[in-house]
Enzyme design. Structure first.
Site, short mmCIF file in Angstrom:
data_model
loop_
_atom_site.label_atom_id
_atom_site.label_comp_id
_atom_site.label_asym_id
_atom_site.label_seq_id
_atom_site.Cartn_x
_atom_site.Cartn_y
_atom_site.Cartn_z
N ASP A 429 -49.22 121.81 35.69
CA ASP A 429 -48.07 121.92 35.39
C ASP A 429 -47.73 123.45 34.66
O ASP A 429 -48.83 123.88 33.94
CB ASP A 429 -47.36 120.92 34.53
CG ASP A 429 -46.06 121.12 34.05
OD1 ASP A 429 -45.27 121.79 34.87
OD2 ASP A 429 -45.76 120.55 33.10
N GLU A 432 -46.49 128.77 35.99
CA GLU A 432 -45.61 129.83 36.67
C GLU A 432 -46.11 131.21 36.31
O GLU A 432 -46.01 132.02 36.97
CB GLU A 432 -44.10 129.93 36.08
CG GLU A 432 -43.43 128.57 36.76
CD GLU A 432 -43.80 127.32 36.36
OE1 GLU A 432 -44.30 127.11 35.14
OE2 GLU A 432 -43.66 126.28 36.89
N ASP A 505 -38.32 120.25 36.96
CA ASP A 505 -37.39 119.58 35.86
C ASP A 505 -36.18 119.54 36.26
O ASP A 505 -35.21 119.98 36.01
CB ASP A 505 -37.62 120.19 34.49
CG ASP A 505 -38.91 119.99 33.84
OD1 ASP A 505 -39.80 119.37 34.48
OD2 ASP A 505 -39.13 120.80 32.94
C1 GLC Z 1 -42.91 120.13 32.14
C2 GLC Z 1 -42.99 119.43 33.43
C3 GLC Z 1 -42.46 117.89 33.28
C4 GLC Z 1 -43.40 117.37 32.20
C5 GLC Z 1 -43.41 118.11 31.05
C6 GLC Z 1 -44.38 117.83 29.81
O1 GLC Z 1 -41.32 120.00 31.75
O2 GLC Z 1 -42.13 119.87 34.43
O3 GLC Z 1 -43.00 117.17 34.38
O4 GLC Z 1 -43.42 116.16 32.00
O5 GLC Z 1 -43.64 119.54 31.10
O6 GLC Z 1 -45.59 117.95 30.22
#
Ligand code: GLC
Length: 818
Positions: A429, A432, A505
């Protein structure tokens, strides 16, 4: 000679205010006193030479390369200075992999590079390039010659291509854009961005896939602009007769991909960028996620609830709180004192554990990952050589340069302990890359780019892809017999070779359910087949109805995972009371029944490059009326669904493509080629099976491989035509399929109003564990008198739903029903 058409072409760059907002400062605007832009256009083509399958043309100073990649794919490159950049791409590992016959002709006005399928025509007078089929039908044509502009910010060039847009032309693709399926009349930017709670039409989001499909007069072609810099697309937005794509740096390099079928365009796009490997079967089950399940007792409680309530589930996710102070590759021992034991016990109960790993590494001299990275110079540096530092979950962080092979290898190896603890999948995650406060890295950050060094402008859009590539390669190396399971938020074209994706998100609203349905169809036709949304919406609170409708859509999302933010109410399938628990169970069970079909559709993707989700326009691209249809789509080529996307909706109009269809829930026959008004009570969503389909169904299981299949159920839907269905089986978790250890079964169904024949062809070396099939013959328009299996009559019975049921050997060759 290149000529200067500055003023004349000003409309190309469009509305000044909007461009300034987007950060493009190259519009000639005397009021703002910006520097005058000087655009250079290719002049007349005055010469050429050939090197194998590459043809080089020039206007006297700039160069153009036309490469025959395959019979149906031609690559175009522009070198403003006459000097081409080194040929390197993260999206296309190999450009010359297809054997093609090609030919060249020169006449008074044109040069023509021809394959068996496509002709690339270069007009000498103005250097306009067009692509035709062998009959001379033009699929795609330049509006203006390729052009460029000296880049005042950092050297190099802004590079532009402007094509003609026909008045009826529709455009598809471009990854995760949260907008209507047809991109016409809109413009977009590709720059991977962390976009919490994004909105309809917001741009850019997390992924950059500079690939689109044009469709006009029922014929389709694709353009893949393989450029990792910030890229822009304008689909007849500024000028109705023009489609442009351009970039803030790098090379103007694009692939023309011939159709004429959209399916073939996608397939051919995959032939250069790769397909998704076959996922482990468990990854196609239902996944439960939340930010975060901790401590261990909470995770155990979650697992217990699934099993006690008989709601199938294959994977539980641990979000960032499992780590020690958000340090990647560590455990919070207070919350998880013995991870190995917990993961083993979860596995014994049929749950795989998937863990989060982010790119930000905490600056902490006592933390082994940071120390190793620092010692080996693995972290990104700024232009002035200081480390790139930014704040993410762990606080002050440095970031590995994943565009460096050595760094990727190191990163891949870091998963060793997690795998030894039993972790089955990895969730990457924030890649980007996301940095709190400033959004992402500043442009001056340096990257290795696999030896083609460059700044963050060039590497930004591939950073996440290279991270998950390192993860995928690492998992595969550490555990070579198992298919890895990885998921990433950021991606560039080609990421499908390494990971599944989710849409980031989103929000718990009906609008977002609709956006999700658009995004997954779009990702699917953009070469990212294994995709899903956060079921229920990440932020905000869904009510029971929205959650259940989203779960229904989730059954037909290639990746099916419920996820929610930490500050929301509990969000499990049972969180909305017994009535909705039963509904959610019913639909998760449906996913498990359909698993053999879903797996077969994935196999077709892996082997041939077909998309998993197919908008109706892809099924019937010759019908302009389909361009507006965005709610119904096919999963594979046999199941059509139309998820319910509005609150309180008790019926909806559903269009069925031409042909014969059966309503899954009660076997009723429906004629295609028109709309039907379908009732949509909470326990149903419109779902149709194409006539002639042989649909394999598993019994409901609580997790993949829970039960041995005793006899495989095959639903056979009557047709008056000839229809083939494919069914794929294997171990479900290894790469043995690459050695032909699988079974690919073709069921050929031929029906008339008074009979039906089914023939089976089997290929492959795998042995299934069951001996028989239970055939359910559906929609027969005649009273069955005899069922002959391989020349012998067999017994049959009829059930309450007017289905005929026959048990036959799994080795049958042909069945005749009269
Ligand atoms: C980001 C991700 C989400 C995750 C959060 C905490 O917002 O997109 O899916 O739960 O980070 O790690």
């Amino acid at each position: 000679m290149a000529k200067d058409l500055t003023k004349q072409q000003e409309t190309d760059t469009g509305n000044t205010a909007q461009l300034l907002e987007e950060g493009i400062h190259h519009v000639n605007n005397p009021v703002l006193d910006l520097p005058e832009i000087v655009k250079n256009y290719l002049g007349p083509a005055i010469g050429f030479h050939q090197e194998n399958n590459n043809y080089y043309f020039t206007d006297g100073s700039a160069g153009v390369e036309i490469k025959v990649v395959s019979d149906e794919i031609i690559r175009v490159r522009l070198a403003p200075s006459g000097q081409f950049l080194e040929d390197f791409s993260y999206a296309v590992p190999q450009t010359d992999q297809h054997v093609a016959l090609y030919n060249f002709e020169e006449n008074e006005h044109t040069y023509r590079v021809m394959t068996n399928t496509v002709t690339c025509v270069i007009n000498k007078a103005d250097f306009l390039i067009s692509f035709e089929d062998r009959e001379g039908k033009v699929y795609n044509k330049d509006h203006s010659p390729m052009h460029w502009e000296e880049n005042p910010d950092f050297g190099g060039y802004y590079v532009y291509s402007t094509k003609l847009a026909l008045s009826s032309e529709a455009f598809y693709g471009l990854g995760d854009k949260p907008t209507h399926l047809n991109l016409r009349g809109r413009r977009f930017t590709n720059w991977n961005s962390d976009t919490y709670s994004f909105q309809f039409n917001q741009d850019p989001l997390y992924k950059s896939v500079p690939f689109y499909i044009g469709l006009h007069d029922g014929n389709a072609y694709g353009i893949f602009f393989d450029n990792t810099f910030k890229t822009y697309f304008d689909f007849a937005a500024e000028a109705q007769d023009q489609t442009s794509f351009w970039s803030e740096g790098g090379e103007l390099q694009y692939y023309y991909i011939h159709g004429p079928h959209m399916m073939d365009v996608v397939k051919r796009y995959h032939s250069i960028t790769g397909t998704h490997y076959l996922p482990p079967l468990w990854a196609l089950g239902f996944h439960q996620c939340r930010w975060s399940y901790y401590p261990e007792s909470k995770v155990r409680d979650l697992a217990k609830n699934f099993r006690e309530r008989n709601i199938p589930c294959d994977a539980i996710y641990l979000d960032i709180d499992y780590m020690d102070g958000y340090r990647c590759f560590t455990w919070n021992k207070h919350y998880f004192p013995d991870p190995k034991k917990m993961i083993k016990e979860l596995a014994d109960d049929g749950f795989r554990t998937v863990v989060m790993i982010d790119p930000g590494i905490k600056v902490d001299e006592n933390y082994w990952v940071f120390k190793e990275g620092k010692k080996n110079h693995y972290f990104c540096r700024r232009g002035d050589d200081y480390f790139m530092e930014g704040y993410v979950w762990p606080g002050r962080c440095q970031f590995p340069d994943f565009t460096n092979k050595q760094v990727r290898e190191w990163w891949g190896g870091l998963y060793k302990e997690l795998l030894e603890a039993g972790v089955a999948g990895v969730w990457n995650d924030m890649n980007e890359p996301a940095v709190f406060g400033r959004g992402t890295f500043p442009n001056d950050v340096r990257h290795n780019f696999d030896g083609h060094r460059g700044s963050h402008r060039k590497a930004h859009n591939v950073y996440g892809m290279q991270m998950v590539r390192a993860t995928y390669d690492g998992l595969k190396k550490l555990s070579p017999k198992k298919r890895p399971f990885t998921i990433t938020r950021a991606a560039y074209a080609g990421t499908q070779r390494y990971a599944s994706v989710w849409t980031g998100d989103n929000v718990a609203t009906w609008e977002h359910l609709r956006i999700g349905a658009l995004q997954l169809q779009r990702l699917s036709v953009s070469g990212m087949p294994f995709c899903g949304t956060d079921i229920g919406g990440f932020s905000g609170e869904p009510d029971a109805e929205l959650f259940t409708r989203w779960m229904q859509f989730g059954v037909f999302s290639p990746f099916m995972r419920a996820h929610s933010a930490g500050d929301t109410a509990e969000r499990e399938p049972w969180s909305f009371g017994p009535e909705h628990e039963a509904l959610n169970r019913k639909f998760i069970e449906l996913r498990y029944k359909l698993l053999p079909y879903i797996y077969s559709v994935f196999w077709e993707h892996t082997k041939y490059g077909f998309p998993i989700l197919r908008p109706v326009t892809m099924m019937e691209q010759h019908l302009e009326s389909n361009i507006q249809r965005e709610e119904e789509f096919c999963f594979g080529d046999k199941i059509l669904v139309s998820p319910v996307l509005n609150p309180g909706q008790d019926h909806k109009m559903v269009y069925l493509p031409v042909g014969d269809w059966y309503y899954y829930w009660d076997d009723t026959y429906f004629e295609g080629g028109k709309e039907h008004n379908m009732e949509t009570p909470m326990d149903k969503m419109p779902m149709f099976i194409k006539a002639g389909t042989v649909l394999p169904e598993y019994p409901v299981m609580q997790y993949v491989h829970e039960k041995q299949i005793e006899s495989l159920k095959l639903l056979v839907y009557h047709t008056n035509q000839k229809v083939n269905s494919y069914s794929y089986e294997d171990h479900g978790d290894t790469f043995a399929y690459e050695q032909h250890i699988y079974l690919e079964k073709k069921f050929a169904v031929k029906g008339t109003p008074s009979g039906m024949d089914i023939t089976q062809y089997v290929d492959g070396l795998y042995s299934e564990k069951y001996d028989t099939y239970d055939l359910h013959l559906i929609g027969l328009p005649f009273q069955v008198k005899r069922v002959i299996v391989d020349d012998k009559p067999v017994a049959f019975e009829q059930d309450g739903r007017a289905r005929y049921i026959v048990k036959v050997s799994k080795d049958f060759r042909s069945i005749a029903i009269t």
